[in-house]
Scaffold this active site. Structure first.
Site, short mmCIF file in Angstrom:
data_model
loop_
_atom_site.label_atom_id
_atom_site.label_comp_id
_atom_site.label_asym_id
_atom_site.label_seq_id
_atom_site.Cartn_x
_atom_site.Cartn_y
_atom_site.Cartn_z
N GLU B 77 -28.90 13.90 -2.17
CA GLU B 77 -27.69 14.00 -3.00
C GLU B 77 -27.36 15.45 -3.31
O GLU B 77 -26.19 15.82 -3.38
CB GLU B 77 -27.85 13.18 -4.28
CG GLU B 77 -27.80 11.67 -4.07
CD GLU B 77 -29.06 11.11 -3.43
OE1 GLU B 77 -30.10 11.80 -3.45
OE2 GLU B 77 -29.02 9.98 -2.91
N HIS B 146 -31.13 0.85 -9.85
CA HIS B 146 -29.87 0.47 -9.18
C HIS B 146 -28.91 -0.17 -10.17
O HIS B 146 -28.09 -0.99 -9.79
CB HIS B 146 -30.13 -0.51 -8.02
CG HIS B 146 -31.03 0.03 -6.95
ND1 HIS B 146 -32.38 0.14 -7.09
CD2 HIS B 146 -30.74 0.51 -5.71
CE1 HIS B 146 -32.91 0.65 -5.98
NE2 HIS B 146 -31.93 0.88 -5.13
#
Lengths: 344, 348
Positions: B77, B146
C-alpha cells in the site's frame, strides 16, 4: 567505481548505447559546476552560522557534499524532475531556484513561495520541476518513481531524479521505490549520498540487483565523474532502459572556520580532501579558472548571498490568513471561521 | 435493500424503465465513465486489472483501457499510494484502490504526511489530487482485519476530504464529484451493502456534490413539537437507522434521518437545521466510540445549537475493542441497539 555500462549489462538491458550517452563534460560544465558548488558551500556556511545565532531554526548543512549534489542536479535535462531530500536543497538552486527565493523560504517570509509553511531548506518550484522535500526521510523516493512512471505513460521525454542520504535505504519507502521502479521500468534515477557520517554501508548494489535495477557507484569527490555518471543514468532512463541507483561516496565537513567569510572555507580538510578545492585545482590546471576569475566569482557569490539574506531577514512575515491557504484548493467553512478567529 | 425514500429525481432509462443497480455496478460505471472522459485518469492497486478487484468493482476496466491505465501493482500500500502521489504530482488523476480499509495503514504515512500536505507544503505550487477508494466496515464475517471503519483517522488530518456513500445513486455521483475535485479524497465504500443496496441509477454523467448531506427522512414541522429525534448516519448504518426509526414510529416517535454522504468537510448546516427542529440527536457509526466521528459531530452541535437541545446527544457506535469475528453483530450498532437510544432520547 563501477561503470554504469557494466552494471547496466548485468541488469540485462544490453548496456548504454552510444547515442544515448550525454555529451562529455567540457570546461564550461566544469566552471558551471564550480560556481554552483561554491555558492552552495558559501550559502551552507552562512546558514550554519545563522542557525547557531538563532536567526533561522534549522539548516541541513551539506558542506563537503555540495559538489556531488550540484553535479547530480546538473545532470538532469531541461524539463526533467528533481525530488531532493532536505539536505539536497543546493540541487534545487542548480535547477534554477534563485538564491533570493531560497532565502525567503528559509526565513519563511511574506514573499516565500511556500508562504512560511515549511521549515528552511524545503524550496519548491512547479516551473522548475523541483518538488519540495518531505520531512520524512525516504518518502519522496517512491513518489519520484510514480512521477517517472506517469511521464512514461504520457510518452513524455522526462526523467525524474531523487536524491537521498544512504540512511534512507533502510526505509520501507526505499524498498517500495526500487521494487516499483524495477517492476514498471520507470525512467528514474535514485542517487544516494553515501556519507561516511551516515549509516553503516548499505550495500545498495545488492539491493538494486535484487529488484532488477541497475546500480553504479562513483567517487563524490570527483564532481565531473559524478556529472558524467549521472548523465549516463539519465540517458539510460530516457532511452527506456529503466531505473538506475547511483551511489555517490561523499564526506561531510563539520568543522568550519570561525567566520563564514574566511577564505579557507573553500578549501577544507586535509590536502586533496575537499571536492570543491579539487575541482578548482582541476579547472586551474586546464586553464578554465585563474586566481582573478576565482576571486571575482567568490565576491559575486558572497554579494548575492548577502543581499538574499538581508532581504529575507528584513522581510515581513506572512499574514495570519496564509496559514489557512492551500490546506484545500478552496477555503471550507470551518477553516474560514478559524481564519477569522486567528486574525481577530 | 433500497433507498426508496430518496427524493432525487432520476433520469429515465433509454427504454423508459428505471435502471436498478447495486453499489458495485454503480461505482464501476462511474469509473468507466470518467476514464472515458478524462484520459489522465488511471486505476491502480492489487488485482484491480485482470481480476477486476477483490470485490469486482474494477471489472472490465482493464479490458477496455489496458495495462497502461489499469495497473496491477505489487502488494504494498505504501508503494501504491506513494507512486500514485508521484503520478498526481506529474498531472495524472490516479484512483488507487486499497483492497480493504484495514490495509491502508502501510500507506497511511504517504496519505497523512505526503498526500494531505502536498498543496500546503508547496504553497500551492503542487497538488496531489486523487481518490483513494477502499471498502470499509463490517458485517461480512471479515474478522478484525477486514471490517474496520477508520474514517476519523483521516478526518483528523488537515487537507483530506472523506466520503462514504450509502446507495448506488449517490455512489456514482459522489465518486464522479470526488474524482473531479481538486483535493485528495478518501472514498470509503461500505462493503456490507456493496450488493445489498440496490436502487435507480441514472445513465450518463451526473455528480452528487461533495459536502452536501441528504435528509432521507424528514419530520414534518407539525410533528416536530412532539417527540422527534434526529439521527445522523452514513454508509451501511443508514439502513439500521431507518429500520430503528420504523420501529420507533410504531411508538409514536418521529425520526429525521440525515445521511451525511460526505463526512469531511461535513455539511454542518443541514445537521444544525435538523437538530434545531427536533432538539434531539443520535449519531450512529460502526467505528469505535472514543474519538470516533460522532464525538466531533456532537461537539459541533453543542457549539452551534446547544440551546436547542432537549436531551443529551447520544452515540450508538462500535465498541472500543478490535472488531470481533464471532460477535460482529453484537459489536455493530444495529437497529436493535439504535431503537432504545431513540426511545430514551425521545422521553428524556
Amino acid at each position: 567505481m563501477s561503470s554504469l555500462a557494466t552494471a547496466s549489462a548485468e541488469a540485462g538491458d544490453g548496456g548504454v548505447g552510444g547515442k544515448d550517452v550525454a555529451p562529455q563534460t567540457g570546461l564550461a560544465a566544469g566552471r558551471a559546476l564550480y560556481a554552483h558548488a561554491a555558492r552552495a558551500r558559501l550559502l551552507s556556511a552562512r546558514m550554519t552560522f545563522l542557525q547557531h545565532a538563532g536567526r533561522v531554526a534549522f539548516h541541513a548543512a551539506c558542506i563537503g557534499e555540495e559538489v556531488a549534489i550540484a553535479a547530480t542536479a546538473m545532470a538532469l535535462r531541461e524539463g526533467d524532475w528533481f525530488f531532493p531530500g532536505h539536505r539536497e536543497w543546493a540541487g534545487a538552486l542548480v535547477r534554477g531556484i534563485p538564491t533570493a527565493t531560497y532565502a525567503h523560504q528559509a526565513f519563511g517570509t511574506a514573499v516565500d513561495v511556500v508562504k512560511g509553511h515549511g521549515a528552511p531548506d524545503h524550496p519548491a518550484s512547479r516551473a522548475r520541476h523541483v518538488v519540495p522535500a518531505s520531512g520524512l526521510i525516504g518518502a519522496h523516493l517512491v513518489q519520484a518513481v510514480g512521477a517517472a512512471w506517469a511521464a512514461r505513460m504520457r510518452k513524455d521525454d522526462v526523467v525524474t531524479l531523487a536524491m537521498f542520504g544512504t540512511a534512507a535505504a533502510a526505509t520501507g519507502d526505499f524498498h517500495n521505490a526500487v521494487n516499483f521502479a524495477g517492476v514498471f521500468k520507470a525512467p528514474c534515477v535514485l542517487v544516494s549520498r553515501a556519507s561516511r557520517l551516515g549509516a553503516k554501508k548499505a550495500d545498495l548494489a545488492d539491493r538494486a540487483a535484487a529488484y532488477g535495477v541497475a546500480c553504479a557507484s562513483v567517487d563524490g569527490g570527483d564532481g565531473l565523474a559524478v556529472l558524467t555518471l549521472v548523465r549516463e543514468a539519465v540517458a539510460r532512463a530516457a532511452a527506456g532502459k529503466g531505473a538506475t541507483l547511483v551511489e555517490v561516496a561523499t564526506e561531510r565537513f563539520t568543522s568550519l572556520p570561525d567566520e563564514w567569510s574566511a577564505p579557507e572555507l573553500l578549501s577544507l580538510g586535509a590536502a586533496g580532501a575537499d571536492p570543491l578545492a579539487r575541482l578548482r585545482a582541476a579547472l586551474e590546471r586546464d586553464g578554465a579558472l585563474d586566481a582573478a576569475g576565482h576571486e571575482a566569482l567568490v565576491a559575486e557569490l558572497r554579494a548575492e548571498i548577502d543581499a538574499a539574506v538581508a532581504a529575507a531577514e528584513g522581510a515581513a512575515r506572512p499574514p495570519i490568513a496564509s496559514m489557512f491557504e492551500d490546506v484545500y484548493a478552496e477555503l471550507p467553512a470551518h477553516l474560514r471561521a478559524q481564519a477569522e478567529e486567528a486574525s481577530s | 435493500m433500497t433507498v426508496n425514500e430518496s427524493k432525487t429525481p432520476h433520469a429515465p432509462h433509454a427504454s423508459g424503465a428505471p435502471r436498478v443497480m447495486n453499489m458495485v455496478q454503480a461505482i464501476n460505471e462511474a469509473l468507466h465513465l470518467e476514464m472515458k472522459r478524462d484520459e489522465r485518469m488511471i486505476v491502480l492497486g492489487e488485482d484491480v486489472g485482470r481480476v477486476g478487484g477483490v470485490f469486482r468493482v474494477t471489472q472490465g476496466l482493464w479490458d477496455e483501457f489496458g495495462d497502461d491505465r489499469v495497473i496491477d501493482t505489487p502488494l504494498s500500500e505504501g508503494g501504491i499510494l506513494g507512486t500514485a502521489i508521484g503520478m498526481a504530482l506529474y498531472g495524472l488523476v490516479p484512483v488507487p484502490e486499497v483492497q480493504f480499509a484495514d490495509f491502508i495503514f502501510p500507506g497511511y504515512d504517504q496519505i497523512v504526511s505526503e498526500l494531505a500536505k502536498m498543496r500546503w507544503r508547496s504553497g500551492g505550487e503542487y497538488s496531489a489530487k486523487m481518490v483513494v477508494r477502499t471498502p470499509v466496515g463490517g458485517g461480512i464475517r471479515g474478522g478484525l482485519y477486514h471490517s474496520q471503519s477508520p474514517e476519523s483517522l483521516f478526518i483528523h488530518v488537515a487537507g483530506l476530504k472523506v466520503v462514504c456513500p450509502s446507495n448506488p445513486h449517490d455512489a456514482k455521483g459522489l465518486l464522479l464529484a470526488a474524482i473531479r475535485d481538486p483535493d485528495p479524497v478518501l472514498f470509503f465504500e461500505p462493503k456490507r451493502i456493496y450488493r445489498a443496496a440496490r436502487g435507480e441509477v441514472p445513465e450518463g454523467d451526473y455528480v452528487v456534490p461533495l459536502s452536501k448531506a441528504k435528509v432521507v427522512r424528514e419530520v414534518d414541522a407539525a410533528d416536530a413539537g412532539r417527540a422527534a429525534v434526529t439521527i445522523l448516519a452514513w454508509g451501511a448504518m443508514l439502513y439500521e437507522a431507518i429500520a430503528a426509526a420504523d420501529k420507533a414510529a410504531e411508538q409514536g416517535i418521529q425520526c429525521e434521518i440525515v445521511d451525511l454522504r460526505t463526512l469531511w468537510p461535513v455539511d454542518i448546516d443541514t445537521i444544525v437545521a435538523s437538530v434545531k427542529k427536533t432538539g434531539r440527536v443520535i449519531v450512529v457509526h460502526e467505528a469505535p466510540k472514543t474519538c470516533g466521528f460522532g464525538a466531533e459531530l456532537i461537539a459541533l452541535i453543542n457549539e452551534k445549537c446547544f440551546l436547542s437541545l432537549e436531551a443529551p446527544p447520544v452515540r450508538v457506535t462500535g465498541f472500543d475493542t478490535p472488531f470481533p469475528y464471532t460477535l460482529e453483530m453484537d459489536y455493530l450498532p444495529l437497529a436493535h441497539r439504535i431503537l432504545p437510544a431513540i426511545t430514551e432520547t425521545a422521553r428524556y
